[in-house]
Design a protein around this motif. Structure first.
Motif, mmCIF file in Angstrom:
data_model
loop_
_atom_site.group_PDB
_atom_site.id
_atom_site.type_symbol
_atom_site.label_atom_id
_atom_site.label_comp_id
_atom_site.label_asym_id
_atom_site.label_seq_id
_atom_site.Cartn_x
_atom_site.Cartn_y
_atom_site.Cartn_z
ATOM 1 N N ALA A 48 0.834 -1.204 0.000
ATOM 2 C CA ALA A 48 0.000 0.000 0.000
ATOM 3 C C ALA A 48 0.867 1.251 0.000
ATOM 4 O O ALA A 48 0.612 2.204 -0.748
ATOM 5 N N VAL A 51 2.387 1.770 -3.406
ATOM 6 C CA VAL A 51 1.436 2.399 -4.328
ATOM 7 C C VAL A 51 1.420 3.905 -4.112
ATOM 8 O O VAL A 51 1.518 4.693 -5.061
ATOM 9 N N LEU A 93 -0.308 -2.415 -6.339
ATOM 10 C CA LEU A 93 -1.741 -2.316 -6.086
ATOM 11 C C LEU A 93 -2.393 -3.701 -6.075
ATOM 12 O O LEU A 93 -3.206 -4.015 -5.204
ATOM 13 N N GLU A 97 -4.284 -5.492 -2.859
ATOM 14 C CA GLU A 97 -5.666 -5.981 -2.882
ATOM 15 C C GLU A 97 -5.730 -7.485 -2.609
ATOM 16 O O GLU A 97 -6.654 -7.964 -1.927
ATOM 17 N N SER A 111 -10.270 -1.783 1.884
ATOM 18 C CA SER A 111 -9.028 -1.520 1.148
ATOM 19 C C SER A 111 -9.257 -0.483 0.055
ATOM 20 O O SER A 111 -8.345 0.289 -0.285
ATOM 21 N N LEU A 115 -7.308 2.965 -0.567
ATOM 22 C CA LEU A 115 -6.751 3.343 -1.870
ATOM 23 C C LEU A 115 -7.147 4.750 -2.271
ATOM 24 O O LEU A 115 -6.347 5.494 -2.852
ATOM 25 N N ILE A 119 -4.272 7.442 -3.143
ATOM 26 C CA ILE A 119 -4.177 8.003 -4.487
ATOM 27 C C ILE A 119 -4.348 9.516 -4.483
ATOM 28 O O ILE A 119 -3.666 10.233 -5.228
#
Length: 282
Positions: A48, A51, A93, A97, A111, A115, A119
Motif C-alpha cells: 500500500a 502504491v 496495487l 488488494e 481496502s 486506496l 491516491i
C-alpha cells in the motif's frame, strides 16, 4: 536488480518503518493474530505504501523537476522511466488488494477506501494548506488496517491510536515543508508554512504533536495497558521535543535527522512499549 534498486530508492522504501509498526500495534490490540495474519498485514502495508509513494512521484513529476531539493530524484533524472514506475505501481496495487482479500472480507472492502486516500493525497497541496492533515489521515489508516486485518471488525477505540498517527504525521510534515517554503511560495504549492509563515508553522506543528501525545495516552488508557506503556509515551514526548529543537527555520541542515532518525526512533519505541504494555503483566 539494478533497476529495482532505483525504484526502491524512488519510493524511499526504508521509510516504511514509520507506518508498519502502527499496523502491528493495531493487530496486537485486536487480540486476533497469528503468523499468517502478521505476514499478510506486512505485505498489505508495504505494498500500500509502495502504491502511494510511486503515485506521488508520478503525480509530482513536474513539481519535483523544478524544485532544487527534488530535481535529482530518480524519475526527473531518468533513472526510473514512467513506464517502469507505472508497472511497479500497478503490481503493488494488485499485491495490496490480494493481501487484503486473503485477510478477511471487511479488510478487502475497506481496502478501496484506503486506496482512495493513498491516491488522492498527492493532489491536496495543489489547492489547500490542510494537505498536512490529509497526509496524517492517510497514514492513520495503518493502525486501522492492522486492527481490521487481524480482527475482521472495527473497534472504535482503535481510532484513538489512528488520531495519534494523524497528528504525529501531520505535525512533522509541517516541519518538513519548511525546507520548500521559498519554492512553494513561487510555484503556488499550498502548505501551512506558506499560509502562515515559518514561525506560526512551528507552533502548528508543536500543537499537532501535543494533541498526538494526548491521543497516545488515551489509547494506552482505553486498552488498559500497564505502566510500561505510559513510560514509553513520555519517552515519545521527549523525542518529539528533540525533533522540534532540531528544526530551525533559519538553518534546516538538521531537518533530515529530525524527520527520519527521530521519527524512526518513535516508531520503534512505540512498537516495543505496546508489546511490553500488552503482553507483560506487572
Amino acid at each position: 536488480m539494478y533497476k529495482l534498486k532505483h525504484i526502491l530508492s524512488m519510493i524511499k522504501f526504508e521509510h516504511s518503518i514509520f507506518a508498519l509498526p502502527f499496523a502491528y500495534i493495531g493487530m496486537l490490540l485486536s487480540n486476533h493474530y497469528n503468523v499468517r495474519i502478521l505476514i499478510l498485514i506486512t505485505i498489505a502495508m508495504v505494498s500500500a505504501r509502495s502504491v502511494a509513494m510511486a503515485l506521488n512521484r508520478i503525480i509530482d513529476y513536474e513539481i519535483d523537476k523544478r524544485n532544487p531539493r527534488t530535481k535529482n530524484r530518480e524519475l526527473p533524472i531518468g533513472k526510473v522511466k514512467f513506464k517502469e514506475a507505472w508497472i511497479f505501481t500497478i503490481f503493488s496495487l494488485i499485491v495490496f488488494e490480494l493481501a487484503a482479500y486473503l485477510l478477511n472480507p471487511l479488510a478487502f472492502k475497506l481496502s478501496f477506501v484506503a486506496l482512495f486516500f493513498l491516491i488522492t493525497y498527492s493532489y491536496t497541496k495543489r489547492f489547500t494548506w490542510l494537505c498536512h492533515i490529509y497526509l496524517g489521515i492517510t497514514d492513520a489508516i495503518a493502525p486501522l488496517g492492522g486492527f481490521v486485518g487481524a480482527a475482521g471488525y472495527l473497534d472504535m477505540n482503535i481510532f484513538y491510536l489512528a488520531l495519534f498517527v494523524a497528528f504525529w504525521i501531520g505535525g512533522f510534515d509541517i516541519l518538513y515543508a519548511l525546507q520548500d517554503l521559498e519554492f512553494d511560495l513561487k510555484n503556488g504549492v499550498y502548505s501551512i508554512p506558506v499560509k502562515f509563515g515559518p514561525n506560526f508553522a512551528r507552533l502548528f506543528a508543536a500543537l499537532f504533536h501535543l494533541i498526538a501525545f494526548v491521543f497516545l495516552l488515551i489509547t494506552i488508557y482505553v486498552y488498559k495497558l500497564n505502566y510500561i506503556a505510559y513510560i514509553g509515551a513520555f519517552l515519545v514526548l521527549g523525542l518529539l521535543i528533540v525533533e522540534h529543537l532540531l528544526v530551525d527555520p533559519k538553518d534546516l541542515k538538521k531537518i533530515n535527522i529530525a524527520f527520519f532518525n527521530i521519527n524512526s526512533y518513535i516508531s520503534i519505541v512505540l512498537i516495543g512499549v505496546f508489546l511490553l504494555g500488552r503482553l507483560i503483566n506487572v
